[in-house]
Design an enzyme around this catalytic site. Structure first.
Site, PDB file in Angstrom:
ATOM      1  CD  GLU A   1      -2.700   1.208   2.493  1.00  0.00           C
ATOM      2  OE1 GLU A   1      -3.575   1.942   2.637  1.00  0.00           O
ATOM      3  OE2 GLU A   1      -2.391   0.208   3.358  1.00  0.00           O
TER       4      GLU A   1
ATOM      5  CE  LYS B   1      -7.725   2.917   3.264  1.00  0.00           C
ATOM      6  NZ  LYS B   1      -6.700   2.830   4.059  1.00  0.00           N
TER       7      LYS B   1
ATOM      8  CB  CYS C   1      -5.595  -0.865   4.185  1.00  0.00           C
ATOM      9  SG  CYS C   1      -5.022  -1.020   5.845  1.00  0.00           S
TER      10      CYS C   1
END
Length: 347
Positions: A47, A129, A163
């Site tokens: 990430e 995200k 995540c």
């Protein structure tokens, strides 16, 4: 579905260069070459690996994080830009699909962005995200539904989440409904402690089972020296350890090879694509095991925009012609006369 029944993939767990974007990029390009030498046709990185995950935001209070936040802006990646061009060239050179996490800079904002490059070097997906987690909300903006897409690549249908997006069941279901075959998961690693690694493992194994797909997960790594450079406080340094679970999971929820939970390394495994049908024959969450007349998902795939035009901007020459047509006061008088005529006609 790819033509080959078996696909070799690589999940990369390495440390970034916390001092310069160029150093991290050099490690990315070297790892792509190493993964290709091992026969991998897909390489996955952690990430926001380029230039680095904002570890400082987890241990520094906002009043003390400004300098590091600005430095992250200065080292962040523009899309497209020299860094994406370099990764695209590496993908094309080695014939490898690459999934890279970056800090994307878009004018005055940063985003947690996942990029998918096909084996021919083309960029198939840029997604952000959708909701940064806890301390990350001080760092990144929010993504939108346009990124909840599955793309066809040289290794199959690929979807990606970052995540704690994996704790959003509707986000996962959006990818499942598009029949992803290989799911890419990315976590920062070296964060929170050993419990984070346990949580990651549970999360990715469950998604593999529920989606009936493979999961390739990559987490980052920090050396002791890097941790000390982020904070000199021994208590806070403990918060920057553990949390590493670089793993490759089958549609049956099993580790195909033992995971990497500490140190640097490249995890390689062969995916038997026939296992997807073996799993979905029993339980297809978006097919014969679904009840869409009772439960379904609504997704808005439009990119978010801060401005929506009700009409196109007027071209500059046309604007000048309009301005020069007649003096403003004459135009106003003419408009008043037209209004008066309309009112008279309608009584």
């Amino acid at each position: 579905m790819p033509t080959s029944p078996t696909i070799r993939v690589a999940a990369v767990q390495i440390a970034p260069d916390l001092t310069a974007r160029a150093g991290t990029m050099a490690k990315v390009l070297a790892a792509i070459g190493e993964a290709a030498d091992k026969g991998a046709k897909l390489a996955v990185f952690p990430e926001t690996f380029v230039p680095w995950y904002p570890y400082f935001s987890f241990v520094l209070p906002p009043a003390l994080s400004g300098k590091e936040h600005v430095r992250l802006y200065e080292n962040a990646v523009s899309v497209p830009g020299p860094e994406t061009d370099a990764v695209s060239s590496a993908a094309r050179k080695h014939g490898v699909v690459i999934v890279l996490g970056i800090n994307e800079r878009d004018h005055g904002s940063l985003y947690n962005t996942q990029l998918v490059f096909d084996a021919d070097g083309s960029t198939l997906l840029k997604r952000r995200k959708i909701t940064p987690t806890f301390h990350e909300r001080m760092i990144w903006g929010q993504g939108d539904g346009a990124g909840l897409a599955v793309v066809d690549t040289a290794v199959g249908r690929v979807g990606a989440l970052a995540c704690w997006e994996h704790y959003n069941p509707l986000a996962r279901y959006a990818l499942m409904a598009q029949h992803e075959e290989i799911h890419i998961a990315q976590f920062p690693g070296s964060l929170v402690g050993p419990i984070f690694a346990d949580q990651i493992e549970v999360t990715i194994r469950h998604h593999a089972l529920e989606s009936g797909c493979f999961v390739v997960n990559s987490t980052g790594w920090l050396s002791d020296e890097q941790i000390a450079s982020i904070t000199p406080d021994p208590g806070l340094q403990k918060a920057l350890t553990g949390g590493c679970m670089t793993a490759i999971i089958s549609p049956e929820g099993k580790h195909i090879v033992p995971p990497i939970t500490s140190g640097e390394g490249i995890l390689v495994a062969d995916l038997d694509m026939s296992l997807i049908v073996k799993r979905k024959r029993m339980m297809d969450s978006v097919g014969h095991y679904a009840r869409p007349e009772l439960l379904s998902l609504s997704l808005d795939p439009r990119p978010a925009s801060p401005m929506h035009l009700t009409a196109p901007f007027m071209a500059q020459p046309e604007f000048r012609r309009f301005q020069d047509a007649e003096p403003a006061d004459a135009a106003d008088r003419a408009a008043d006369q037209r209004i008066a005529v309309v009112r008279s006609a309608t009584g």
